[in-house]
Design a protein around this motif. Structure first.
Motif, PDB file in Angstrom:
ATOM      1  N   THR A   1     -33.818  26.254  22.486  1.00 60.03           N
ATOM      2  CA  THR A   1     -33.459  25.042  21.750  1.00 60.03           C
ATOM      3  C   THR A   1     -32.402  24.259  22.523  1.00 60.03           C
ATOM      4  N   ALA A   2     -31.474  24.974  23.124  1.00 64.16           N
ATOM      5  CA  ALA A   2     -30.407  24.380  23.932  1.00 64.16           C
ATOM      6  C   ALA A   2     -30.462  25.021  25.321  1.00 64.16           C
ATOM      7  N   PRO A   3     -29.749  24.451  26.289  1.00 68.55           N
ATOM      8  CA  PRO A   3     -29.804  25.001  27.651  1.00 68.55           C
ATOM      9  C   PRO A   3     -29.384  26.473  27.714  1.00 68.55           C
ATOM     10  N   PRO A   4     -30.014  27.238  28.603  1.00 66.93           N
ATOM     11  CA  PRO A   4     -29.601  28.632  28.781  1.00 66.93           C
ATOM     12  C   PRO A   4     -28.201  28.682  29.397  1.00 66.93           C
ATOM     13  N   LEU A   5     -27.434  29.676  28.997  1.00 68.77           N
ATOM     14  CA  LEU A   5     -26.056  29.818  29.476  1.00 68.77           C
ATOM     15  C   LEU A   5     -25.996  30.793  30.644  1.00 68.77           C
ATOM     16  N   ILE A   6     -26.879  30.584  31.581  1.00 65.13           N
ATOM     17  CA  ILE A   6     -27.003  31.427  32.761  1.00 65.13           C
ATOM     18  C   ILE A   6     -26.345  30.709  33.938  1.00 65.13           C
ATOM     19  N   GLY A   7     -25.564  31.439  34.713  1.00 61.50           N
ATOM     20  CA  GLY A   7     -24.958  30.866  35.922  1.00 61.50           C
ATOM     21  C   GLY A   7     -23.904  29.810  35.637  1.00 61.50           C
ATOM     22  N   ILE A   8     -23.193  29.934  34.535  1.00 62.20           N
ATOM     23  CA  ILE A   8     -22.180  28.938  34.174  1.00 62.20           C
ATOM     24  C   ILE A   8     -21.145  28.770  35.286  1.00 62.20           C
ATOM     25  N   SER A   9     -20.696  29.861  35.878  1.00 57.80           N
ATOM     26  CA  SER A   9     -19.637  29.777  36.892  1.00 57.80           C
ATOM     27  C   SER A   9     -20.081  29.031  38.149  1.00 57.80           C
ATOM     28  N   GLN A  10     -21.382  28.868  38.324  1.00 56.50           N
ATOM     29  CA  GLN A  10     -21.894  28.211  39.532  1.00 56.50           C
ATOM     30  C   GLN A  10     -22.230  26.737  39.319  1.00 56.50           C
ATOM     31  N   ARG A  11     -22.071  26.262  38.110  1.00 54.37           N
ATOM     32  CA  ARG A  11     -22.410  24.870  37.813  1.00 54.37           C
ATOM     33  C   ARG A  11     -21.257  23.940  38.163  1.00 54.37           C
ATOM     34  N   SER A  12     -21.603  22.724  38.536  1.00 51.29           N
ATOM     35  CA  SER A  12     -20.590  21.711  38.830  1.00 51.29           C
ATOM     36  C   SER A  12     -20.075  21.058  37.557  1.00 51.29           C
ATOM     37  N   TYR A  13     -20.981  20.881  36.589  1.00 53.60           N
ATOM     38  CA  TYR A  13     -20.632  20.194  35.355  1.00 53.60           C
ATOM     39  C   TYR A  13     -21.042  21.012  34.148  1.00 53.60           C
ATOM     40  N   LEU A  14     -20.337  20.764  33.056  1.00 48.77           N
ATOM     41  CA  LEU A  14     -20.652  21.357  31.760  1.00 48.77           C
ATOM     42  C   LEU A  14     -21.120  20.232  30.843  1.00 48.77           C
ATOM     43  N   ALA A  15     -22.156  20.490  30.096  1.00 49.32           N
ATOM     44  CA  ALA A  15     -22.689  19.502  29.154  1.00 49.32           C
ATOM     45  C   ALA A  15     -23.055  18.192  29.853  1.00 49.32           C
ATOM     46  N   GLY A  16     -23.283  18.257  31.152  1.00 49.03           N
ATOM     47  CA  GLY A  16     -23.675  17.082  31.919  1.00 49.03           C
ATOM     48  C   GLY A  16     -22.582  16.061  32.127  1.00 49.03           C
ATOM     49  N   MET A  17     -21.336  16.391  31.692  1.00 53.67           N
ATOM     50  CA  MET A  17     -20.300  15.366  31.795  1.00 53.67           C
ATOM     51  C   MET A  17     -18.892  15.872  32.064  1.00 53.67           C
ATOM     52  N   LEU A  18     -18.654  17.149  31.926  1.00 51.37           N
ATOM     53  CA  LEU A  18     -17.317  17.701  32.140  1.00 51.37           C
ATOM     54  C   LEU A  18     -17.270  18.498  33.438  1.00 51.37           C
ATOM     55  N   GLU A  19     -16.206  18.326  34.206  1.00 49.14           N
ATOM     56  CA  GLU A  19     -16.012  19.175  35.377  1.00 49.14           C
ATOM     57  C   GLU A  19     -15.981  20.625  34.899  1.00 49.14           C
ATOM     58  N   ASN A  20     -16.607  21.500  35.644  1.00 44.44           N
ATOM     59  CA  ASN A  20     -16.684  22.905  35.246  1.00 44.44           C
ATOM     60  C   ASN A  20     -15.370  23.619  35.521  1.00 44.44           C
ATOM     61  N   THR A  21     -14.558  23.715  34.474  1.00 48.07           N
ATOM     62  CA  THR A  21     -13.316  24.484  34.517  1.00 48.07           C
ATOM     63  C   THR A  21     -13.271  25.337  33.250  1.00 48.07           C
ATOM     64  N   PRO A  22     -12.523  26.434  33.254  1.00 48.98           N
ATOM     65  CA  PRO A  22     -12.396  27.218  32.023  1.00 48.98           C
ATOM     66  C   PRO A  22     -11.855  26.396  30.856  1.00 48.98           C
ATOM     67  N   ALA A  23     -10.902  25.524  31.113  1.00 46.79           N
ATOM     68  CA  ALA A  23     -10.333  24.697  30.037  1.00 46.79           C
ATOM     69  C   ALA A  23     -11.389  23.781  29.435  1.00 46.79           C
ATOM     70  N   ASN A  24     -12.223  23.185  30.276  1.00 46.54           N
ATOM     71  CA  ASN A  24     -13.270  22.300  29.774  1.00 46.54           C
ATOM     72  C   ASN A  24     -14.360  23.073  29.042  1.00 46.54           C
TER      73      ASN A  24
END
Length: 124
Positions: free
Chosen positions: A63-86
């Protein structure tokens, strides 16, 4: 020439200090976070109803994107820089980031959000 080299050295030190401060913030954010609790929290808060989560039995929803390889992504939710805080912001308050998202506000507690971030950054 000496003036140019001094400017370059100052710029490099400033850049490295900025990186160090960001890494320090990220470390503090995840200090005390427990990936094992995070794995459990992803089920408790119902994330697995919409997401496929690596290492979580029965989470095979698309239903929503798989949460696989999060640490390797550049962006989160297509709009946030990939940081733990974001990632923590997105988990806790997705509608503050994108008011039109289908992801619901689940009332995720601070510690649970940190634990989820720790798990997602260490999981496949």
């Amino acid at each position: 020439m000496k003036h140019h080299m001094a400017k370059c050295a100052l710029l490099a030190i400033t850049a490295l200090t900025g990186c160090s401060d960001e890494k320090g913030k990220q470390s503090r954010l995840l200090a005390g976070a427990d990936p094992h609790r995070g794995k459990t929290a992803l089920t408790t808060y119902g994330c697995v109803a919409c997401h496929t989560v690596p290492g979580v039995r029965g989470s095979n929803s698309l239903t929503a994107p798989p949460l696989i390889g999060i640490s390797q992504r550049s962006y989160l939710a297509g709009m946030l820089e990939n940081t733990p805080a974001n990632l923590r912001l997105w988990i806790q308050h997705p509608r503050k980031v994108n008011p039109h998202t289908a992801m619901p506000e689940q009332g995720v507690a601070d510690q649970d959000a940190s634990d989820m971030v720790a798990y997602l950054y260490t999981a496949g």
